[in-house]
Design an enzyme around this catalytic site. Structure first.
Site, PDB file in Angstrom:
ATOM      1  N   SER A  54      -1.330 -10.863  -2.767  1.00 51.13           N
ATOM      2  CA  SER A  54      -0.268  -9.882  -2.956  1.00 51.13           C
ATOM      3  C   SER A  54      -0.498  -9.212  -4.289  1.00 51.13           C
ATOM      4  CB  SER A  54       1.102 -10.555  -2.938  1.00 51.13           C
ATOM      5  OG  SER A  54       2.132  -9.616  -3.156  1.00 51.13           O
ATOM      6  N   ARG A 302      -5.744  -7.918   2.848  1.00 47.57           N
ATOM      7  CA  ARG A 302      -4.733  -8.509   3.737  1.00 47.57           C
ATOM      8  C   ARG A 302      -3.910  -7.400   4.367  1.00 47.57           C
ATOM      9  NH1 ARG A 302      -2.711 -11.259   7.086  1.00 47.57           N
ATOM     10  NH2 ARG A 302      -1.594 -13.219   6.887  1.00 47.57           N
ATOM     11  N   THR A 338       7.959 -10.866  -1.252  1.00 44.03           N
ATOM     12  CA  THR A 338       8.164 -12.266  -1.620  1.00 44.03           C
ATOM     13  C   THR A 338       9.631 -12.648  -1.562  1.00 44.03           C
ATOM     14  OG1 THR A 338       6.222 -12.172  -3.054  1.00 44.03           O
ATOM     15  CG2 THR A 338       7.749 -13.993  -3.398  1.00 44.03           C
ATOM     16  N   CYS A 491     -12.639  -2.593   8.818  1.00 39.29           N
ATOM     17  CA  CYS A 491     -12.840  -3.954   8.297  1.00 39.29           C
ATOM     18  C   CYS A 491     -13.302  -3.873   6.851  1.00 39.29           C
ATOM     19  CB  CYS A 491     -13.876  -4.708   9.117  1.00 39.29           C
ATOM     20  SG  CYS A 491     -14.310  -6.308   8.397  1.00 39.29           S
ATOM     21  N   CYS A 516     -15.412 -12.923   7.379  1.00 35.91           N
ATOM     22  CA  CYS A 516     -14.015 -12.548   7.617  1.00 35.91           C
ATOM     23  C   CYS A 516     -13.089 -13.107   6.538  1.00 35.91           C
ATOM     24  CB  CYS A 516     -13.573 -13.059   8.985  1.00 35.91           C
ATOM     25  SG  CYS A 516     -11.862 -12.701   9.400  1.00 35.91           S
ATOM     26  N   CYS A 519      -7.953 -10.689   7.178  1.00 32.99           N
ATOM     27  CA  CYS A 519      -6.994  -9.615   6.888  1.00 32.99           C
ATOM     28  C   CYS A 519      -6.245  -9.176   8.132  1.00 32.99           C
ATOM     29  CB  CYS A 519      -7.686  -8.433   6.218  1.00 32.99           C
ATOM     30  SG  CYS A 519      -8.655  -7.392   7.338  1.00 32.99           S
ATOM     31  N   CYS A 522      -8.580  -5.736  12.177  1.00 32.48           N
ATOM     32  CA  CYS A 522      -9.255  -5.472  13.451  1.00 32.48           C
ATOM     33  C   CYS A 522      -8.313  -5.718  14.624  1.00 32.48           C
ATOM     34  CB  CYS A 522     -10.509  -6.324  13.575  1.00 32.48           C
ATOM     35  SG  CYS A 522     -10.238  -8.101  13.401  1.00 32.48           S
TER      36      CYS A 522
END
Length: 547
Positions: A54, A302, A338, A491, A516, A519, A522
């Protein structure tokens, strides 16, 4: 398959802010009532915080409700926001929004800049001190149901399967974790949450969820450049006015700068690359002055939910509930999730504890959505519910319309705009000119593979691929032919690659699953929804130490 099993009163799937808040609140309520309550939390990352990424600017109000002594007890939030800038960028210039024109949602007085991963690790120590059983390295791979179709827990993933799915020499079957109630806190686009939405039709009558892809780098800069508490958000360049997105740059800690870029996944140009746009963004004079002379320490990416209140699914089903970003509680207009995640976890915990106190089990926690509706969580999301729909109409129109709505109506406009699914908005590559992105210089801008290296990502190569294609003919027959293989660009980790074999050379899609970073872009953006992300072996993926 016969599995070993363990039983608990409450099982929580996911060790982020919402899951840990739920676990802590359950134990607090049990202790206050003088009763025993078994609470188990599983986390697919190798440790708590390993998969947490984050910005992060954190509103502490929910944390203060959960743990009133959070500062005295050493929560790792020590950099208060001291200066708040919002800027519109052109290619070479900028315009700072004056303080009087700043919308309330964009103000950050009283908030803190820090590492959400470090906060999550600290919350883990608080949960364990209360008696919560926490098991990192265990991915929930399957929801378990009883004969009546009620959720009774989850099965963790098998370990040691080979690429073809057969049992390898180190095979270990997953476990069945059973509970009276199961709370799903997997984060954005959770695998099990998605299956629950489909089984229980939780999205009937609500808008599709919309998403953004956030890409973040952590830098260490010279001490003389460091301005602890400085917070800067931007919109505009390098994106055009019709594409939703923006950036952040935060000074905090010991000479740390968090710099990131968020691209709304509802974009239409298949040549667009969030990763390359992030690299271009850093070359702007307003941004590069903060980073020059510094060193890049970490990288990650992310997806995040952005649809707001009208895209929230039904939260409950027999035996459990969705919490945090698994449901979509992120407050996109404030660029924060959050505090909303923590609050949702607390409210679900209160509903589950009330049900258990009444000797109920595996029914619907109807108190949970009722508690949400009567809380500040509902009113906060309601006040900015039109943010993403407005911004999807373009930067200037969206900014003007949302600003008018907030200033004149105070978030109480008598209309609610609708969201559309992101994957439906991608247009054929022939509609656009290819974007020629500059080559990275290795000092300020970088390539994908060197970036993935900094994410500490690791997967055992000889295991079933966790990026599954529903139809193996689609990547070439549709995605490549119509959209110029956009998975290579949406990606941010170089997972998808078009390679050409044979004579004559024919294209095929190669999936480098070991790259990978989880995130989920895709799974979200694929125009035919042909890619499904499922959890690999527990403990794998990125390890975000300070992100």
């Amino acid at each position: 398959m016969e599995r070993e099993s363990m039983e608990f009163d409450v099982l929580i799937v996911g060790g982020g802010p919402s899951g840990l808040a739920a676990a802590i609140r359950l134990k607090q309520l049990a202790n206050d009532a003088g009763r025993e309550l078994s609470v188990c939390l599983i986390e697919k990352g190798s440790e708590l915080g390993a998969h947490i990424l984050s910005g992060a600017v954190i509103d502490p109000k929910a944390l203060a409700e959960l743990l009133p002594n959070w500062q005295a007890d050493g929560a790792p939030l020590t950099t208060a926001v001291t200066e708040d800038r919002f800027m519109f960028l052109t290619k070479t210039g900028s315009f700072q929004v004056p303080d009087f024109a700043m919308l309330p949602a964009l103000r950050n007085h009283g908030n803190y800049i820090g590492s959400l991963g470090q906060l999550v690790r600290w919350l883990g120590t608080q949960a364990e001190a209360l008696g919560v059983e926490i098991y990192p390295g265990f991915a929930g791979s399957e929801v378990l149901y009883d004969d009546a179709g009620r959720v009774i827990g989850v099965a963790t993933g098998d370990m040691g399967r080979l690429h073809d799915g057969s049992e390898g020499p180190n095979f270990q079957p997953g476990m069945a974790l059973l509970a009276k109630y199961t709370l799903f806190a997997e984060g954005c686009r959770g695998q099990l949450g998605r299956s629950l939405e489909e089984r229980f039709k939780l999205r009937e009558g609500v808008d599709p969820q919309t998403y953004g892809l956030g890409i973040k780098e952590l830098w260490e800069i010279p001490k003389e450049k460091h301005q602890p508490g400085l917070l800067m958000h931007t919109a505009g360049w390098p994106l055009n006015q019709s594409t939703y997105g923006g950036s952040f740059l935060y000074h905090y800690g010991e000479n740390r700068v968090a710099v990131g870029f968020v691209l709304g996944l509802g974009y239409s140009n298949p040549w667009l690359s969030a990763f390359e746009e992030m690299q271009r963004y850093k070359t702007h004079p307003v941004v590069r002055t903060h980073l020059e002379g510094g060193k890049r320490l970490a990288y990650g990416a992310r997806a995040l939910t952005a649809g707001g209140l009208q895209s929230l699914p039904k939260l409950t089903f027999p035996g459990g509930a969705l919490i945090g970003d698994n449901a979509g509680f992120l407050h996109a207009a404030r660029i924060k999730g959050t505090h909303t995640a923590i609050k949702s976890g607390m409210l679900a915990a209160e509903a589950a504890f009330a049900a258990l106190s009444a000797e109920r089990r595996q029914d619907e926690l109807s108190d949970y959505p009722a508690l949400v509706r009567s809380s500040w969580l509902q009113s906060e999301l309601h006040s900015t519910r039109n943010f993403k729909p407005w911004m999807s109409k373009g930067l200037w129109l969206g900014t003007l319309a949302f600003g008018i709505e907030q200033k004149l109506f105070g978030g109480k406009a008598p209309w609610t705009l609708r969201n559309q699914a992101d994957h439906l908005k991608l247009k054929p590559a022939s509609h656009y000119k290819r974007i020629d992105y500059p080559k990275p210089d290795g000092v300020l801008t970088f390539d994908r593979l060197s970036s993935v290296f900094l994410s500490n990502t690791n997967h055992a190569e000889d295991q079933p691929c966790h990026l599954q294609l529903r139809n193996p003919a689609v990547p070439i027959g549709i995605n490549y032919e119509e959209y110029a293989a956009p998975e290579q660009r949406y990606c941010p980790a170089g997972v998808y690659e078009i390679v050409r074999d044979g004579e004559p050379a024919t294209p095929r899609l190669q999936i480098n699953a070991q790259n990978c970073v989880h995130c989920k872009s895709c799974d979200i953006k694929d125009p035919t929804q042909n890619i499904t992300w499922v959890a690999p072996q527990g403990g794998e993926g990125p390890i975000y130490n300070e992100m």
